[in-house]
Enzyme design. Structure first.
Site, short mmCIF file in Angstrom:
data_model
loop_
_atom_site.label_atom_id
_atom_site.label_comp_id
_atom_site.label_asym_id
_atom_site.label_seq_id
_atom_site.Cartn_x
_atom_site.Cartn_y
_atom_site.Cartn_z
N SER A 189 39.24 48.26 48.49
CA SER A 189 38.37 48.97 47.55
C SER A 189 37.32 49.78 48.33
O SER A 189 37.69 50.67 49.10
CB SER A 189 37.74 47.96 46.59
OG SER A 189 37.17 48.60 45.47
N ASP A 233 45.37 47.69 37.84
CA ASP A 233 43.99 47.64 38.35
C ASP A 233 43.05 48.33 37.36
O ASP A 233 43.22 49.52 37.07
CB ASP A 233 43.97 48.34 39.72
CG ASP A 233 42.66 48.19 40.45
OD1 ASP A 233 41.60 48.18 39.80
OD2 ASP A 233 42.70 48.10 41.69
N HIS A 260 42.91 44.09 40.64
CA HIS A 260 42.05 44.46 41.77
C HIS A 260 41.59 43.24 42.57
O HIS A 260 40.80 43.36 43.50
CB HIS A 260 40.82 45.21 41.21
CG HIS A 260 40.10 46.06 42.21
ND1 HIS A 260 40.66 47.18 42.79
CD2 HIS A 260 38.85 45.98 42.75
CE1 HIS A 260 39.79 47.75 43.62
NE2 HIS A 260 38.69 47.03 43.63
#
Lengths: 280, 280
Positions: free
Chosen positions: A150, A228, A257
């Site tokens: 991320s 996600d 995620h």
């Protein structure tokens, strides 16, 4: 400068360590983890740097990803720093989860209020890689990979491509690929760099850095969960392969995620890095 | 009775679920996790029950052990309950970390104050195994294994051996093997069962249950860290093999009592259970 041992646990065929040290870059005490496989006294090992996502410390990856199994198998040192300065209080650093503490975005801040401490880019690229880690782990500085998740995937792509002489292999889990166009990135870049000259943002935008990349050939593995919730902040479609940079984005059905997603593809990322680093 | 879904995450080739339900045994709301590998609509899978140690909830094993990889590989459902009632307050249940909340010791309490709720033995053996889990997961009740860590290792050994028609395979990480002789066990058994007739304690003591065991042949795998700070509470040397119960205790050099230890030998425990359950 000297790092102080915080903890040491036997894990697979190696040890998981946590250290803290006074950082000259962030002007505060920083904590990081490092896994060191068993090795001969004078042996140097390739190393991977893992950069974590928003809200994480050094600990999330260490506790939740299961990476140690693969670091042990491939005999790679793995370094996992914190995501921001912690040992210092800057007014406004705790008001939101996506800015300030836990959200350093791997930039060198230029806005005065943040510029003294929020220098995670230099912290990773210079101090941690070249000074601190070599003082505690037997790493071969010619064989270093970088990956992350991320916000940390954004960090891995931008740091890895902009420092191709220091990082030979790159991969990412659900990276923020085009922060200059999405809310997370715009908030962070406005805060740390200001919005008077937005051209300064491009150096911290993976898709922009990739366009400008002129270094040696790279094959970059990106895994992205198709379920996600943050896909609109991540924009993997903005990463375009070019002659010297082949990007493989794998959309993984049903995955979100979380660290369940990361753990599920950890084996593949270690294979990716080990294959490249062991060829050097 | 009906279980309510709390969370669902794709993980390897399956899903990690968390459920909560009103328990008729502990008279409060209980939370548990269950990993379910991908399966055909009418397929039933073997299952493993994992019992956690002191202070843990359902979550520690789910987040820190890396078990999902092996549950996916061997196609085993894995159920991981909490370690005590949570949804109820009993005076004194939060004064220490080794008694009350997070420390149910997998017994049916008989001391009046605890007897209504602290019935983790019956909760696991009857309600969870036979009623709740079958309502949410496709388990084959003829192929069930049990394992656990520390207090949960004690639970796995005593529950597994005392219910040999329900649990066909058993293993443990650093189990409390002889609780009637060590401080953790004496405190818990005095609290939950009273100390007027200590013969009632033996049914919850793995080494005593093993001596009395007269069921079908069992091969039991036990891993124990040689650098475990709690060795004096665990006493693996009190587990003695006998004709119908072969105990293999592996002392693992340098390993401590943490989840780093558990994760390092998780693959072996899944191999152990899968080999036995797949033969049935």
């Amino acid at each position: 400068m000297a790092a102080t041992l915080v903890s040491s646990n036997r894990s697979f065929k190696g040890r998981q360590f946590v250290y803290k040290h006074a950082s000259s870059t962030t002007q505060c005490e920083m904590t990081f983890g490092v896994y060191i496989p068993d090795h001969k006294p004078d042996e140097k090992l390739p190393a991977l740097f893992y950069l974590s996502g928003l809200t994480c410390t050094h600990a999330n990856f260490m506790e939740k990803s299961g990476f140690q199994q693969f670091a042990s198998k491939h005999r790679l040192v793995v370094v996992h720093p914190d995501t921001s300065p912690r040992g210092v209080d800057v007014d406004g650093d705790s008001e939101s989860w996506d800015f300030g503490k836990g959200a350093g975005f791997y930039v060198n801040a230029t806005v005065e209020k943040w510029a003294k401490n929020y220098r995670m880019y230099d912290y990773i690229v210079k101090e941690l890689l070249e000074e601190v880690v070599p003082s505690v782990a037997p790493i071969d500085l010619a064989k270093i990979g970088i990956f992350g998740h991320s916000m940390g995937g954004h960090g891995a792509l931008t740091i890895g491509l902009r420092n191709s002489s220091k990082f030979q292999s790159i991969s990412a889990f659900a990276p923020i690929c085009n922060p200059i166009t999405v809310p997370w990135g715009q908030k962070a870049l406005t805060g740390y760099l200001g919005d008077e000259d937005k051209s300064t943002w491009n150096q911290y935008d993976a898709s922009e850095v990739l366009k400008a990349y002129s270094g040696p050939k790279r094959e970059i593995l990106v895994d992205q969960g198709a379920a996600d919730n943050f896909l609109a902040q991540l924009k993997p479609e903005t990463l375009k392969s070019k002659e010297n940079a082949e990007i493989v984005v794998r959309m993984q059905a049903e995955f979100d995620h979380s660290y369940y997603f990361i753990a599920s593809f950890m084996a593949d990322h270690f294979e990716h890095h080990a294959k490249i680093l062991n060829k050097i």
